[in-house]
Design a protein around this motif. Structure first.
Motif, PDB file in Angstrom:
ATOM      1  N   SER A 674       1.061  -1.192  -0.129  1.00 47.24           N
ATOM      2  CA  SER A 674      -0.037  -0.068   0.106  1.00 47.24           C
ATOM      3  C   SER A 674       0.774   1.264   0.030  1.00 47.24           C
ATOM      4  O   SER A 674       2.077   1.341   0.508  1.00 47.24           O
ATOM      5  N   PRO A 675       0.517   2.322  -0.433  1.00 49.69           N
ATOM      6  CA  PRO A 675       1.140   3.566  -0.526  1.00 49.69           C
ATOM      7  C   PRO A 675       1.304   4.001   0.754  1.00 49.69           C
ATOM      8  O   PRO A 675       0.734   3.724   1.675  1.00 49.69           O
ATOM      9  N   GLU A 676       2.300   5.107   1.061  1.00 49.05           N
ATOM     10  CA  GLU A 676       2.760   5.471   2.303  1.00 49.05           C
ATOM     11  C   GLU A 676       1.521   6.178   2.845  1.00 49.05           C
ATOM     12  O   GLU A 676       0.742   6.917   2.153  1.00 49.05           O
ATOM     13  N   PRO A 677       1.143   6.135   4.120  1.00 48.90           N
ATOM     14  CA  PRO A 677      -0.215   6.996   4.390  1.00 48.90           C
ATOM     15  C   PRO A 677       0.115   8.393   4.613  1.00 48.90           C
ATOM     16  O   PRO A 677       1.459   8.722   4.673  1.00 48.90           O
ATOM     17  N   GLN A 678      -0.994   9.015   4.145  1.00 46.25           N
ATOM     18  CA  GLN A 678      -0.755  10.564   4.221  1.00 46.25           C
ATOM     19  C   GLN A 678      -0.453  11.061   5.277  1.00 46.25           C
ATOM     20  O   GLN A 678      -0.594  10.714   6.540  1.00 46.25           O
ATOM     21  N   TRP A 681      -2.930  11.798   7.837  1.00 45.79           N
ATOM     22  CA  TRP A 681      -3.626  10.591   8.439  1.00 45.79           C
ATOM     23  C   TRP A 681      -2.783  10.416   9.800  1.00 45.79           C
ATOM     24  O   TRP A 681      -3.088   9.800  10.747  1.00 45.79           O
ATOM     25  N   MET A 682      -1.340  10.415   9.552  1.00 44.35           N
ATOM     26  CA  MET A 682      -0.305  10.027  10.509  1.00 44.35           C
ATOM     27  C   MET A 682      -0.401  10.705  11.931  1.00 44.35           C
ATOM     28  O   MET A 682      -0.475  10.461  13.002  1.00 44.35           O
ATOM     29  N   MET A 688      -5.062  10.779  18.169  1.00 47.94           N
ATOM     30  CA  MET A 688      -5.902   9.836  18.680  1.00 47.94           C
ATOM     31  C   MET A 688      -5.166   8.915  19.714  1.00 47.94           C
ATOM     32  O   MET A 688      -5.935   8.585  20.703  1.00 47.94           O
ATOM     33  N   SER A 689      -4.235   8.364  19.262  1.00 47.43           N
ATOM     34  CA  SER A 689      -3.229   7.556  20.191  1.00 47.43           C
ATOM     35  C   SER A 689      -3.103   8.052  21.390  1.00 47.43           C
ATOM     36  O   SER A 689      -3.213   7.564  22.462  1.00 47.43           O
ATOM     37  N   LEU A 780     -11.525  11.158   8.920  1.00 48.36           N
ATOM     38  CA  LEU A 780     -11.465   9.854   9.615  1.00 48.36           C
ATOM     39  C   LEU A 780     -12.359   8.944   8.595  1.00 48.36           C
ATOM     40  O   LEU A 780     -11.554   7.860   8.557  1.00 48.36           O
ATOM     41  N   GLU A 781     -13.128   9.487   7.881  1.00 52.94           N
ATOM     42  CA  GLU A 781     -13.898   8.858   6.829  1.00 52.94           C
ATOM     43  C   GLU A 781     -13.141   8.449   5.823  1.00 52.94           C
ATOM     44  O   GLU A 781     -13.000   7.450   5.434  1.00 52.94           O
ATOM     45  N   GLU A 782     -12.204   9.329   5.445  1.00 54.10           N
ATOM     46  CA  GLU A 782     -11.431   9.050   4.415  1.00 54.10           C
ATOM     47  C   GLU A 782     -10.319   7.816   4.690  1.00 54.10           C
ATOM     48  O   GLU A 782      -9.926   7.004   3.810  1.00 54.10           O
ATOM     49  N   MET A 783      -9.756   8.098   6.067  1.00 54.89           N
ATOM     50  CA  MET A 783      -8.740   7.027   6.529  1.00 54.89           C
ATOM     51  C   MET A 783      -9.286   5.658   6.287  1.00 54.89           C
ATOM     52  O   MET A 783      -8.593   4.653   6.129  1.00 54.89           O
ATOM     53  N   HIS A 784     -10.602   5.619   6.968  1.00 56.83           N
ATOM     54  CA  HIS A 784     -11.182   4.396   6.861  1.00 56.83           C
ATOM     55  C   HIS A 784     -11.326   3.785   5.589  1.00 56.83           C
ATOM     56  O   HIS A 784     -11.125   2.515   5.180  1.00 56.83           O
TER      57      HIS A 784
END
Length: 909
Positions: A674-678, A681-682, A688-689, A780-784
Motif C-alpha cells: 500500500s502507498p505510504e499513508p498521508q 493521517w499519521m 488519537m493515540s 477519519l472517513e477518508e482514512m477508513h
C-alpha cells in the motif's frame, strides 16, 4: 448460493441428540431444568423485563451439582455448535469455489497471482520476491486453550461423522450407523471430565502441539506447495522453475522459559529429541506407504544408471541390508531403493546424536534423505514416470525439505532481566566490582564487549546460583543441539521485555560464557521482543544502536546481515490500551524498516499475536494487509497461540484455508504494498493515540480499579485454572505489572467487558475531532476508506464491541464489594463503550455494529441467549467460592463455566 439451512440442520440434530444424552445421564429432572434455564434466557433476550430476575432466582436456589449439570449441558452444546459452524464454513468455501469456477475463488493463491500480474508486476520482480519469500507460523503453548486433548479427540471424531453424514449417496442403514456412533461419542463426551484435574506438564504441551503436525500439517503442506506452484505458473509461465521453500513451521513449546520455571534445559533437550522422533517416524511411515504403492518394474520401464549404481553401492557398503533386499524382486529397483531408505531411517530413529556415535547407515541430516529421494525422482522423470513421481513422490520430497528431521524449528525465549541478573552474578564472582544491572546502557555495552573474549573463564570461576547455572545450561544445550541436530532445528533466541541494545549483546555474552568461546557461534540468531508502549516507541533507536555496535554487527554479518525483530501485541495492549498499542506497533515497524535499510540489513518481523481481539487477534489476512508498506517484503513470522491452534488447525480444510489466506495476503502486501499513508493521517493517528492512551491509563490508575478488576472478573479462578504449565504471572508479586496479558484479556472476555479490544478508541476519536473541527470526521472517513491499517483497527474494535454485553458486564460489576469503587470504575467503562460505539458507527457509516458482516452479527445474536446462563452461573459461583475458597466442588464448577463461556464466545485470552 448455499444458505444456512444445512447449519441449522446440523445444530438441530446435535442438540436433539445431546438432549437424549442429558435425559439418560442427568435424568429427566436435569434435562427439564436445563430447558427452563434456556427458555428464561431466550425470553430475557427477547425483551421480557422480568425474565432475568426469574432466571437468577432459579439459579440461586440450585446446588453445585445442579449448576454443574446446566453448565456442562451449555458448554457441550457450544462445542458441538462450533463443530457445526466449522463444518458449514467448509461447505460454504466449497460452494463459493464451485460457483466461481472456472475463475479463482476469493483470497486464493490463484487470485493473488492474478492480481499481481494484472498490476503489471514483472516476472523478474516476482522472481526476486520469491527468492526472499518466507512464511513461518510458530506454535506456542500460551495458556488460552481450555479444552483437554481428550475432549479435542472426541470432538474430532464427531467432526468426522458430520462430514460423513453430508455424503449425498448415504444409504439409510449407513446413516443409522453414523447416528449410532454419534450417540456413543456424545455419551462419552458427557462422561468425560471437560476440565483438567492438574496442570499439564511442559511435555504434555509438546505432545499437544506435535499432534497438529501429525494429524494436519504433514499431509497439508505438500498440497499448499503444489497449489502455489500451479498458481504461479498460471499467471507467470515465464517462471517454470518450482519456487524456493517458503513455508516452514516453528514452535515455542518446550523452549519458552519466560517466567516458566518448568521449562528447564533438560525439558528443552527432551523437546528437541521428541521433535526428531516424530519427524523420523513420519518419514518412515511415508517410506512404508510408498513401498506398497511403487511397484514399477525394470521389465516395463528402465531406471537411471545413477539410481542403479546408488543401490549397488548401498548393498556393498551396508551388508546388514542384504537380507532385506534378497526377499525383493530384482526388477523392482524402486522398492529395493525404498527399502534402503527405510532401513536407514530406522537406524536414524534409534540414534540420539546428542549422546551417541552414529550407527551404521544412519542419516546424518535430512539433506541426505532429500538426496536419496531426488535419485528416485530424477529416474522416474527421465523414464516416462513423471506422473508417478508427481503423484506418489512429490509429497514426501516436500515433507523432507520442509520438516526435515526436526518437524518445527524450536525457539528459545527468556526475559531480559534474567540475563542481566545472571551476568551481574558472574561478574561479581569474578571480582569485577560493578552492579551490572544498575549501569547505564553505554557502560553495559562497553563492559560486555571488553569481557566477552574471556567470558568463559569468568563463568568458570563462579560458584553459580541454581538460577544462573540454569541460564548457562540452556546456552550449552543450544550449542550441542546445533552440532547434533543441525542449526535448522533451532529458531531464534527471543529476548522478552527487551529494553535496550545491551539486552541483545547480553545473549551473545552468555553464549560465549557458557561454552568458553571467544566469539558467539554464527547459528545464534537473536531476536529482541519489543512489547510495551515505551519500548515500541524506542525500538528504532534501540535497533540502530545495536546495528551500529561493532561486536554485534560482526556477528550479524556472519548470518548474512539478516535481523529478526519481534513485536508483541498482547503486552503492548495491556500496557497502553487498544488504539495506542495498534499505533505504536504500526509506527515502530515503519521506522524499524527505515533503520534496517540505512544499515543494509534484511529484516523479518516476528508478530507475537494472540487469539483474542485484545491481543492482536482477528482475521490473520486482514491484519497482514494492514501492515506498514515494506514491513513484510516477502518475510513473515507469526505466533499461533492457545485456542487459535485448535480453531485453525484441527480441521484440515480450515487449516488449508487459513494458510492459503496468510500466504496470499503476504504475497499481495509484498508485491503490491500500500502507498505510504498521508502525513495528515499519521498526525490524526498520533493525536488519537495519545488521547486514547491517557484515557486507558487513567482507568488503570484510578482509585479502586484493582479492586474492581479482582472482583468483577474471574481472574482468581483463571489463575488457578489448570490449562497450562506456565504460571499466570512472570513473578509472584501481586502487581498488575507482573500479570501476563493472557489472563488479563481472558478475564475481561469472560465477564463480557472485552475492554482490552476497544477501550480508549472513543476518547481518542473525540479528542481528535474536538481539535480538528468539522473536517475531522471527513478525514477519519477518508482514512477508513483508503488506509487498510485504520480499516483493520476499526473492524477489530467493532467485533470486540459486538461481543461486549453491558447488561451481563453490569451483573459482574455487582460483585465489587465497595459501592464507590464499583460505580466510579463502571461509569468510566460504560461511558467509553458508548463513545467508542458512536465513533465507529459515525466513521464507517453503518447503522449498527457488524452490519457489513451479517452472518457474524447473527452468529453472536444466536449464541448470546446460550452464553448468558453460563455468565449468571459463573457470577453465582464466584460469590459462593470466594466465601468458601476450599470448596473444591464450587471451584471445579467455576472452571466449567469458564470453559463454557470461552466456547460460547469462541475466544478466551
Amino acid at each position: 448460493m448455499l444458505g444456512d439451512q444445512p447449519l441449522r440442520r446440523d445444530i438441530h440434530l446435535l442438540g436433539d441428540l445431546l438432549g437424549e444424552v442429558i435425559r439418560e445421564q442427568a435424568g429427566v429432572e436435569g434435562f427439564e431444568l436445563e430447558e427452563e434455564v434456556r427458555r428464561l434466557s431466550r425470553t430475557r433476550r427477547a425483551g421480557d423485563a422480568t425474565a432475568e430476575g426469574k432466571l437468577r432466582t432459579l439459579l440461586e436456589g440450585l446446588g453445585p451439582s445442579e449448576l454443574r449439570v446446566i453448565a456442562r449441558a451449555f458448554t457441550i452444546f457450544f462445542d458441538l455448535a462450533n463443530l457445526a459452524e466449522d463444518r458449514h464454513r467448509v461447505r460454504v468455501l466449497r460452494a463459493r469455489e464451485q460457483a466461481a469456477h472456472p475463475g479463482p475463488r476469493p483470497e486464493s493463491l490463484v487470485e493473488a497471482f492474478q492480481r499481481i500480474r494484472a498490476a503489471g508486476v514483472s516476472p523478474e520482480a516476482v522472481r526476486r520476491l520469491l527468492q526472499a519469500f518466507a512464511i513461518e507460523p510458530v506454535f506456542t503453548a500460551h495458556p488460552t486453550e481450555a479444552k483437554r486433548r481428550t475432549v479435542r479427540g472426541i470432538l474430532g471424531r464427531i467432526r468426522a461423522i458430520l462430514a460423513e453424514l453430508d455424503a449425498p449417496d448415504r444409504l439409510p442403514r449407513e446413516r443409522e450407523e453414523l447416528l449410532r456412533r454419534l450417540r456413543a461419542e456424545l455419551t462419552t463426551l458427557w462422561q468425560t471430565d471437560l476440565t483438567r484435574v492438574r496442570r499439564p506438564s511442559v511435555m504434555d504441551e509438546v505432545e499437544n502441539g506435535l499432534s497438529f503436525f501429525v494429524r494436519t500439517l504433514w499431509s497439508l503442506t505438500p498440497r499448499l506447495y503444489r497449489e502455489f506452484q500451479a498458481a504461479l505458473q498460471a499467471s507467470y509461465p515465464e517462471i517454470p522453475d518450482p519456487p524456493p521453500l517458503f513455508l516452514r513451521f516453528g514452535s515455542w513449546i518446550g523452549g519458552d522459559r519466560d517466567g516458566n520455571p518448568r521449562v528447564t534445559a533438560e525439558v528443552t533437550a527432551q523437546t528437541l529429541r521428541r521433535h526428531r522422533q516424530v519427524a523420523l517416524s513420519l518419514h518412515l511411515q511415508q517410506a512404508r506407504e510408498l513401498f506398497v504403492a511403487l511397484g514399477v518394474s525394470t521389465r516395463q520401464a528402465p531406471v537411471s544408471p545413477a539410481l542403479a549404481q546408488a543401490l549397488a553401492d548401498a548393498e556393498a557398503r551396508w551388508p546388514a541390508i542384504r537380507e532385506r533386499l534378497s526377499a525383493l524382486s530384482p526388477y523392482e529397483v524402486y522398492r529395493r531403493w525404498i527399502s534402503v531408505i527405510a532401513w536407514r531411517l530406522e537406524q536414524t530413529l534409534a540414534w540420539d546424536p546428542m549422546s551417541e556415535p552414529p550407527p551404521e547407515g544412519a542419516y546424518r541430516s535430512a539433506r541426505e534423505l532429500v538426496e536419496d529421494l531426488d535419485r528416485m525422482w530424477e529416474s522416474l522423470m527421465a523414464h516416462r514416470g513423471a506422473r508417478i513421481a508427481e503423484g506418489l513422490l512429490w509429497d514426501w520430497r516436500i515433507q523432507a525439505q520442509v520438516f526435515g528431521f526436526h518437524i518445527a524449528r524450536l525457539d528459545v525465549r527468556q526475559e531480559a532481566r534474567r540475563h542481566a541478573e545472571a551476568i551481574a552474578e558472574l561478574l561479581a564472582a569474578a571480582g569485577i566490582g560493578v552492579d551490572f544491572t544498575r549501569l547505564p546502557e553505554e557502560e553495559q555495552l562497553a563492559l560486555l564487549t571488553e569481557t566477552l573474549p574471556r567470558a568463559g573463564s569468568i563463568a568458570a570461576q563462579a560458584n553459580a546460583s541454581p538460577e544462573t547455572a540454569e541460564v548457562l545450561a540452556v546456552f550449552r544445550l543450544l550449542r550441542r543441539a546445533a552440532a547434533a541436530y543441525g542449526p535448522e532445528s533451532l529458531g531464534p533466541y527471543i529476548i522478552s521485555m527487551a529494553r535496550g541494545a545491551a539486552d541483545v549483546l547480553a545473549v551473545l555474552w552468555l553464549m560465549s560464557a557458557a561454552n568458553d568461546l571467544s566469539e558467539p557461534p554464527a547459528f545464534l540468531r537473536v531476536a529482541p521482543l519489543f512489547e510495551s508502549i515505551g519500548t515500541l516507541r524506542e525500538a528504532p533507536r534501540i535497533l540502530a544502536r545495536i546495528l551500529a555496535w561493532p561486536l554485534y554487527r560482526a556477528h550479524l554479518k556472519r548470518q548474512g546481515d539478516h535481523q529478526i525483530v519481534m513485536v508483541g501485541y498482547s503486552d503492548s495492549t495491556k500496557d497502553g490500551g487498544y488504539l495506542a498499542a495498534a499505533w505504536a506497533l504500526y509506527r515502530a515497524q515503519a521506522e524499524i524498516v527505515r533503520v534496517a535499510r540505512a544499515y543494509g540489513v534484511t529484516l523479518t518481523f516476528f508478530h507475537g499475536r494472540g487469539g483474542a481481539l485484545g491481543r492482536g487477534g482477528g482475521p490473520a489476512a486482514r491484519s497482514i494487509l494492514g501492515l506498514p508498506p515494506d514491513a513484510v517484503a516477502g518475510r513473515l513470522r507469526m505466533t499461533e497461540q492457545g485456542e487459535v491452534l485448535a480453531e485453525r488447525y484441527d480441521d484440515p480444510h480450515i487449516a488449508h484455508r487459513h494458510l492459503e489466506q496468510v500466504i496470499g495476503a503476504t504475497l499481495l502486501v509484498s508485491a503490491l504494498p500500500s502507498p505510504e499513508p498521508q502525513e495528515a493521517w499519521m498526525e490524526a493517528m498520533e493525536q488519537m493515540s495519545e488521547a486514547a492512551y491517557r484515557a486507558y491509563r487513567e482507568l488503570l490508575e484510578a482509585p479502586g480499579f484493582l479492586t474492581y478488576f479482582e472482583h468483577a472478573t474471574p481472574i482468581d479462578g483463571i489463575e488457578q485454572l489448570p490449562i497450562a504449565s506456565r504460571p499466570p504471572r512472570r513473578r509472584p508479586e501481586r502487581r498488575l505489572e507482573e500479570l501476563r496479558a493472557i489472563p488479563w484479556v481472558f478475564s475481561w472476555t469472560q465477564n463480557r467487558h472485552l475492554l482490552p479490544g476497544w477501550f480508549g478508541l472513543g476518547s481518542g476519536v473525540e479528542a481528535f475531532v474536538r481539535q480538528a473541527g468539522p473536517a475531522g470526521w471527513q478525514r477519519l472517513e477518508e482514512m477508513h476508506q483508503r488506509w487498510p491499517f485504520f480499516r483493520a483497527v476499526l473492524a477489530d474494535a467493532a467485533l470486540a464491541l459486538a461481543k461486549t454485553d453491558l447488561g451481563i458486564a453490569r451483573a459482574y460489576a455487582e460483585l465489587v464489594p465497595d459501592p464507590a469503587a464499583r460505580e466510579a470504575i463502571w461509569s468510566r467503562i460504560e461511558g467509553e463503550y458508548y463513545r467508542t460505539r458512536r465513533a465507529i458507527l459515525r466513521i464507517t457509516g453503518l447503522p449498527d455494529l457488524l452490519e457489513d458482516i451479517p452472518w457474524l452479527k447473527r452468529s453472536i445474536q444466536v449464541r448470546n441467549p446460550y452464553v448468558d446462563p453460563l455468565n449468571f452461573i459463573q457470577i453465582l459461583l464466584l460469590r459462593r467460592w470466594r466465601e468458601q475458597p476450599e470448596a473444591e466442588e464450587l471451584r471445579e464448577a467455576l472452571w466449567l463455566t469458564i470453559q463454557g463461556v470461552a466456547a460460547g464466545l469462541r475466544t478466551t485470552g
